[in-house]
Design a protein around this motif. Sequence first.
Motif, mmCIF file in Angstrom:
data_model
loop_
_atom_site.group_PDB
_atom_site.id
_atom_site.type_symbol
_atom_site.label_atom_id
_atom_site.label_comp_id
_atom_site.label_asym_id
_atom_site.label_seq_id
_atom_site.Cartn_x
_atom_site.Cartn_y
_atom_site.Cartn_z
ATOM 1 N N ARG A 31 0.882 -1.158 0.000
ATOM 2 C CA ARG A 31 0.000 0.000 0.000
ATOM 3 C C ARG A 31 0.919 1.207 0.000
ATOM 4 N NH1 ARG A 31 -5.009 -0.877 4.152
ATOM 5 N NH2 ARG A 31 -5.984 -2.561 2.976
ATOM 6 N N THR A 32 0.655 2.106 -0.947
ATOM 7 C CA THR A 32 1.553 3.245 -1.084
ATOM 8 C C THR A 32 0.813 4.460 -1.607
ATOM 9 O OG1 THR A 32 3.642 3.992 -2.066
ATOM 10 C CG2 THR A 32 2.259 2.576 -3.422
ATOM 11 N N VAL A 33 1.344 5.618 -1.320
ATOM 12 C CA VAL A 33 0.934 6.869 -1.938
ATOM 13 C C VAL A 33 2.171 7.376 -2.652
ATOM 14 C CG1 VAL A 33 0.155 9.237 -1.550
ATOM 15 C CG2 VAL A 33 -0.776 7.373 -0.155
ATOM 16 N N MET A 34 2.029 7.555 -3.983
ATOM 17 C CA MET A 34 3.185 7.949 -4.788
ATOM 18 C C MET A 34 2.977 9.317 -5.418
ATOM 19 S SD MET A 34 4.119 4.443 -6.769
ATOM 20 C CE MET A 34 2.490 3.762 -6.970
ATOM 21 N N GLN A 35 4.077 9.972 -5.708
ATOM 22 C CA GLN A 35 4.065 11.236 -6.428
ATOM 23 C C GLN A 35 5.050 11.124 -7.577
ATOM 24 O OE1 GLN A 35 2.320 14.303 -6.108
ATOM 25 N NE2 GLN A 35 3.344 14.557 -8.075
ATOM 26 N N SER A 36 4.589 11.430 -8.795
ATOM 27 C CA SER A 36 5.512 11.420 -9.930
ATOM 28 C C SER A 36 6.425 12.634 -9.845
ATOM 29 C CB SER A 36 4.742 11.423 -11.252
ATOM 30 O OG SER A 36 3.954 12.589 -11.349
ATOM 31 N N ILE A 37 7.606 12.497 -10.416
ATOM 32 C CA ILE A 37 8.571 13.594 -10.459
ATOM 33 C C ILE A 37 9.076 13.731 -11.889
ATOM 34 C CG2 ILE A 37 9.221 13.416 -8.028
ATOM 35 C CD1 ILE A 37 11.666 11.818 -8.854
ATOM 36 N N ALA A 38 9.665 14.850 -12.200
ATOM 37 C CA ALA A 38 10.069 15.171 -13.578
ATOM 38 C C ALA A 38 11.416 14.531 -13.934
ATOM 39 C CB ALA A 38 10.119 16.678 -13.771
ATOM 40 N N VAL A 39 11.493 13.224 -13.759
ATOM 41 C CA VAL A 39 12.688 12.450 -14.107
ATOM 42 C C VAL A 39 12.192 11.154 -14.737
ATOM 43 C CG1 VAL A 39 14.711 11.237 -13.186
ATOM 44 C CG2 VAL A 39 14.001 13.400 -12.173
ATOM 45 N N SER A 40 12.898 10.636 -15.724
ATOM 46 C CA SER A 40 12.488 9.354 -16.301
ATOM 47 C C SER A 40 13.705 8.557 -16.745
ATOM 48 C CB SER A 40 11.541 9.556 -17.484
ATOM 49 O OG SER A 40 12.223 10.138 -18.569
ATOM 50 N N ASP A 41 13.502 7.257 -16.834
ATOM 51 C CA ASP A 41 14.486 6.370 -17.431
ATOM 52 C C ASP A 41 14.172 6.270 -18.913
ATOM 53 O OD1 ASP A 41 15.741 5.661 -15.015
ATOM 54 O OD2 ASP A 41 14.234 4.124 -14.619
ATOM 55 N N THR A 42 15.070 5.684 -19.664
ATOM 56 C CA THR A 42 14.784 5.345 -21.053
ATOM 57 C C THR A 42 14.959 3.850 -21.199
ATOM 58 O OG1 THR A 42 15.562 7.479 -21.858
ATOM 59 C CG2 THR A 42 15.416 5.697 -23.465
ATOM 60 N N LEU A 43 13.914 3.192 -21.644
ATOM 61 C CA LEU A 43 13.939 1.756 -21.881
ATOM 62 C C LEU A 43 13.749 1.552 -23.376
ATOM 63 C CD1 LEU A 43 13.908 -1.181 -20.857
ATOM 64 C CD2 LEU A 43 11.425 -0.935 -20.597
ATOM 65 N N THR A 44 14.745 0.997 -24.042
ATOM 66 C CA THR A 44 14.669 0.760 -25.478
ATOM 67 C C THR A 44 14.538 -0.730 -25.727
ATOM 68 O OG1 THR A 44 16.072 2.686 -25.867
ATOM 69 C CG2 THR A 44 15.809 1.137 -27.698
ATOM 70 N N VAL A 45 13.478 -1.114 -26.421
ATOM 71 C CA VAL A 45 13.212 -2.508 -26.750
ATOM 72 C C VAL A 45 13.512 -2.682 -28.234
ATOM 73 C CG1 VAL A 45 11.492 -4.342 -26.793
ATOM 74 C CG2 VAL A 45 11.417 -2.591 -24.994
ATOM 75 N N THR A 46 14.427 -3.590 -28.535
ATOM 76 C CA THR A 46 14.843 -3.818 -29.915
ATOM 77 C C THR A 46 14.608 -5.276 -30.278
ATOM 78 O OG1 THR A 46 16.567 -2.150 -29.621
ATOM 79 C CG2 THR A 46 16.761 -3.595 -31.536
ATOM 80 N N PRO A 47 13.758 -5.549 -31.278
ATOM 81 C CA PRO A 47 13.556 -6.938 -31.706
ATOM 82 C C PRO A 47 14.845 -7.513 -32.281
ATOM 83 C CG PRO A 47 11.915 -5.476 -32.683
ATOM 84 C CD PRO A 47 12.951 -4.620 -32.041
ATOM 85 N N ARG A 48 15.107 -8.783 -31.982
ATOM 86 C CA ARG A 48 16.278 -9.459 -32.533
ATOM 87 C C ARG A 48 16.067 -10.956 -32.454
ATOM 88 N NH1 ARG A 48 21.238 -9.876 -28.362
ATOM 89 N NH2 ARG A 48 20.148 -11.100 -26.823
ATOM 90 N N LYS A 49 16.825 -11.681 -33.232
ATOM 91 C CA LYS A 49 16.789 -13.139 -33.153
ATOM 92 C C LYS A 49 17.677 -13.583 -32.003
ATOM 93 C CE LYS A 49 15.801 -13.919 -37.983
ATOM 94 N NZ LYS A 49 16.171 -14.616 -39.209
ATOM 95 N N GLY A 50 17.354 -14.729 -31.451
ATOM 96 C CA GLY A 50 18.177 -15.269 -30.379
ATOM 97 C C GLY A 50 17.573 -15.013 -29.020
#
Length: 91
Positions: A31-50
């Motif tokens: 149970r939590t109360v959250m506040q967003s902040i003006a910071v973000s990660d970058t997650l890059t998803v790239t399709p590939r074989k294997g």
Amino acid sequence: MSRPLALHPSAKINLTLRVGPVRADGFHDVRTVMQSIAVSDTLTVTPRKGPFGLTTRTPGVPADRTNLVWRAADLVWRAPRDAPASRAMSR
């Protein structure tokens, strides 16, 4: 193959956080109360074989099966291919 998809999940801080006991699946109810902040990660998803691969530039962040990104990708990969289609929208 498709092009890479870049996502920018927003950071947040917990103003309150109550963690319950460990459940049978190894997770906790929270149970939590959250506040967003003006910071973000970058997650890059790239399709590939294997096999799935994960890299990170942040020291101390694991790039193995203990990482939540890896675990989420594993769940998506193992989902039945005949599962009903779904759609998500965030506003």
